[in-house]
Design a protein around this motif. Sequence first.
Motif, PDB file in Angstrom:
ATOM      1  N   ALA A  16      52.444 -43.315   9.077  1.00  0.00           N
ATOM      2  CA  ALA A  16      53.561 -43.523   9.995  1.00  0.00           C
ATOM      3  C   ALA A  16      53.165 -43.200  11.431  1.00  0.00           C
ATOM      4  N   VAL A  17      52.397 -42.149  11.594  1.00  0.00           N
ATOM      5  CA  VAL A  17      51.946 -41.785  12.938  1.00  0.00           C
ATOM      6  C   VAL A  17      50.994 -42.837  13.494  1.00  0.00           C
ATOM      7  N   GLU A  18      50.083 -43.300  12.649  1.00  0.00           N
ATOM      8  CA  GLU A  18      49.120 -44.316  13.093  1.00  0.00           C
ATOM      9  C   GLU A  18      49.808 -45.636  13.415  1.00  0.00           C
ATOM     10  N   ASP A  19      50.830 -45.976  12.636  1.00  0.00           N
ATOM     11  CA  ASP A  19      51.507 -47.271  12.815  1.00  0.00           C
ATOM     12  C   ASP A  19      52.495 -47.264  13.974  1.00  0.00           C
ATOM     13  N   GLU A  20      53.270 -46.175  14.113  1.00  0.00           N
ATOM     14  CA  GLU A  20      54.422 -46.205  15.000  1.00  0.00           C
ATOM     15  C   GLU A  20      54.380 -45.227  16.171  1.00  0.00           C
ATOM     16  N   VAL A  21      53.597 -44.164  16.063  1.00  0.00           N
ATOM     17  CA  VAL A  21      53.611 -43.142  17.115  1.00  0.00           C
ATOM     18  C   VAL A  21      52.454 -43.319  18.092  1.00  0.00           C
ATOM     19  N   GLN A  28      52.078 -45.262  26.347  1.00  0.00           N
ATOM     20  CA  GLN A  28      52.292 -46.701  26.496  1.00  0.00           C
ATOM     21  C   GLN A  28      53.781 -47.055  26.465  1.00  0.00           C
ATOM     22  N   LEU A  29      54.673 -46.080  26.539  1.00  0.00           N
ATOM     23  CA  LEU A  29      56.098 -46.328  26.407  1.00  0.00           C
ATOM     24  C   LEU A  29      56.649 -47.094  27.605  1.00  0.00           C
ATOM     25  N   ALA A  30      57.427 -48.111  27.310  1.00  0.00           N
ATOM     26  CA  ALA A  30      58.166 -48.797  28.369  1.00  0.00           C
ATOM     27  C   ALA A  30      59.439 -48.012  28.672  1.00  0.00           C
ATOM     28  N   GLU A  31      59.985 -48.234  29.864  1.00  0.00           N
ATOM     29  CA  GLU A  31      61.168 -47.473  30.289  1.00  0.00           C
ATOM     30  C   GLU A  31      62.325 -47.652  29.319  1.00  0.00           C
ATOM     31  N   ASP A  32      62.492 -48.849  28.784  1.00  0.00           N
ATOM     32  CA  ASP A  32      63.627 -49.103  27.901  1.00  0.00           C
ATOM     33  C   ASP A  32      63.383 -48.615  26.467  1.00  0.00           C
ATOM     34  N   GLU A  33      62.220 -48.009  26.217  1.00  0.00           N
ATOM     35  CA  GLU A  33      61.927 -47.448  24.897  1.00  0.00           C
ATOM     36  C   GLU A  33      62.235 -45.958  24.811  1.00  0.00           C
ATOM     37  N   VAL A  34      62.814 -45.393  25.886  1.00  0.00           N
ATOM     38  CA  VAL A  34      63.173 -43.974  25.933  1.00  0.00           C
ATOM     39  C   VAL A  34      64.647 -43.867  26.301  1.00  0.00           C
ATOM     40  N   THR A  35      65.424 -43.176  25.469  1.00  0.00           N
ATOM     41  CA  THR A  35      66.843 -42.952  25.754  1.00  0.00           C
ATOM     42  C   THR A  35      67.169 -41.486  25.484  1.00  0.00           C
ATOM     43  N   THR A  36      68.426 -41.108  25.715  1.00  0.00           N
ATOM     44  CA  THR A  36      68.873 -39.740  25.454  1.00  0.00           C
ATOM     45  C   THR A  36      69.942 -39.757  24.375  1.00  0.00           C
ATOM     46  N   LYS A  37      70.127 -38.581  23.738  1.00  0.00           N
ATOM     47  CA  LYS A  37      71.148 -38.438  22.697  1.00  0.00           C
ATOM     48  C   LYS A  37      72.264 -37.529  23.207  1.00  0.00           C
ATOM     49  N   THR A  38      72.105 -36.228  23.072  1.00  0.00           N
ATOM     50  CA  THR A  38      73.183 -35.313  23.454  1.00  0.00           C
ATOM     51  C   THR A  38      73.154 -34.916  24.924  1.00  0.00           C
ATOM     52  N   GLY A  39      72.074 -35.213  25.612  1.00  0.00           N
ATOM     53  CA  GLY A  39      71.966 -34.855  27.022  1.00  0.00           C
ATOM     54  C   GLY A  39      70.598 -35.206  27.550  1.00  0.00           C
ATOM     55  N   SER A  40      70.386 -34.945  28.840  1.00  0.00           N
ATOM     56  CA  SER A  40      69.138 -35.346  29.484  1.00  0.00           C
ATOM     57  C   SER A  40      67.925 -34.643  28.897  1.00  0.00           C
ATOM     58  N   HIS A  41      68.134 -33.487  28.264  1.00  0.00           N
ATOM     59  CA  HIS A  41      67.037 -32.739  27.660  1.00  0.00           C
ATOM     60  C   HIS A  41      66.698 -33.248  26.263  1.00  0.00           C
ATOM     61  N   ASP A  42      67.530 -34.096  25.697  1.00  0.00           N
ATOM     62  CA  ASP A  42      67.415 -34.515  24.300  1.00  0.00           C
ATOM     63  C   ASP A  42      66.990 -35.982  24.247  1.00  0.00           C
ATOM     64  N   LEU A  43      65.684 -36.199  24.299  1.00  0.00           N
ATOM     65  CA  LEU A  43      65.141 -37.549  24.372  1.00  0.00           C
ATOM     66  C   LEU A  43      64.870 -38.119  22.986  1.00  0.00           C
ATOM     67  N   VAL A  44      64.945 -39.442  22.905  1.00  0.00           N
ATOM     68  CA  VAL A  44      64.536 -40.149  21.701  1.00  0.00           C
ATOM     69  C   VAL A  44      63.832 -41.427  22.134  1.00  0.00           C
ATOM     70  N   THR A  45      62.812 -41.802  21.399  1.00  0.00           N
ATOM     71  CA  THR A  45      62.062 -43.011  21.727  1.00  0.00           C
ATOM     72  C   THR A  45      62.047 -43.948  20.525  1.00  0.00           C
ATOM     73  N   VAL A  46      61.647 -45.169  20.780  1.00  0.00           N
ATOM     74  CA  VAL A  46      61.515 -46.124  19.683  1.00  0.00           C
ATOM     75  C   VAL A  46      60.478 -45.634  18.676  1.00  0.00           C
ATOM     76  N   ALA A  47      59.511 -44.834  19.126  1.00  0.00           N
ATOM     77  CA  ALA A  47      58.513 -44.289  18.206  1.00  0.00           C
ATOM     78  C   ALA A  47      59.155 -43.312  17.225  1.00  0.00           C
ATOM     79  N   ASP A  48      60.069 -42.446  17.714  1.00  0.00           N
ATOM     80  CA  ASP A  48      60.796 -41.533  16.824  1.00  0.00           C
ATOM     81  C   ASP A  48      61.535 -42.327  15.747  1.00  0.00           C
ATOM     82  N   GLN A  49      62.269 -43.321  16.188  1.00  0.00           N
ATOM     83  CA  GLN A  49      63.140 -44.071  15.278  1.00  0.00           C
ATOM     84  C   GLN A  49      62.350 -44.847  14.236  1.00  0.00           C
ATOM     85  N   ARG A  50      61.312 -45.540  14.676  1.00  0.00           N
ATOM     86  CA  ARG A  50      60.550 -46.373  13.744  1.00  0.00           C
ATOM     87  C   ARG A  50      59.698 -45.521  12.798  1.00  0.00           C
ATOM     88  N   ALA A  51      59.124 -44.428  13.309  1.00  0.00           N
ATOM     89  CA  ALA A  51      58.325 -43.552  12.444  1.00  0.00           C
ATOM     90  C   ALA A  51      59.199 -42.904  11.381  1.00  0.00           C
TER      91      ALA A  51
END
Length: 281
Positions: free
Chosen positions: A21-26, A32-55
């Motif tokens: 999973a790490v080799e494939d998705e992380v 190499q993250l694009a700007e639209d591949e990083v968002t927040t959840k509960t606040g600005s300190h709580d980041l999530v990326t497409v890598a988190d979700q797909r892995a």
Amino acid sequence: MIDNEPTDELTAAVERAVRAAVEDEVMPRWRQLAEDEVTTKTGSHDLVTVADQRAERQLADALAALLPGSAVVGEEGVHANPASYEALEEEAPVWIIDPIDGTRQFVAGDEGFCTMVALAQRGETLAAWIHAPALGRTAVARRGRGALLNGEPLHAGSPAPGATLRVAVSHPDFTDEAQERALRRLRTEGVAPRPTGSAGLEYLAVAAGDLDAVAYSWEAAWDHAAGLLMVAEAGGASGTVDGVPFRLAGGNALPFTAARDAQVARRMVGLLRDGSDTSPL
């Protein structure tokens, strides 16, 4: 279902699933993250990326297939469906997944992140895997079987007599006023607190004897299940401020600590509770 400890075959299969999973998705997205591949959840300190979700999705599918009838409690899955956390209180074995622990570091392009998986049943952690790909570290622990880092035994040991204790503590973003007061009690002679990085890597440092203790004010199982077992199997100890073991399903008295040995854990609990260093676990 798991009636005894995980077998060698299952332990190795989980490690392969984590690495895949790490080799494939992380790692393809690290630095190499694009700007639209990083968002927040509960606040600005709580980041999530497409890598988190797909892995997490890949790991959840792979682990559930390895152990039919098991449940999955993953950081991103619980964010989408908070009720899924309740699986920790059920009878079935549960895979606890943190696809990227240290997402802020991952987003910044730093090396200080890892993927964590734990296998638990009836509130007890049976096995743990921590994989830090950018650092080249992979740790595995099994209840009663010890802990290994890159195939070598982990031993937490004890601090030298009189040495200042090095302690990683919760970031202020994750503390309320009462918890912050408790953590401030660590700013005392003989203790050198600093803000935590990736919880998984801090637990690994305690298990290896490179850090004396951690003190945390949040209790999400994906951040702590693997690390607490790693520390315990390396000879360390942990405790909460009300003197009971940490509960995976939640409801813990916070902050809590994990340390290289029982003596350090007792001192940490005493300081966090009331500023003394003599309170029993």
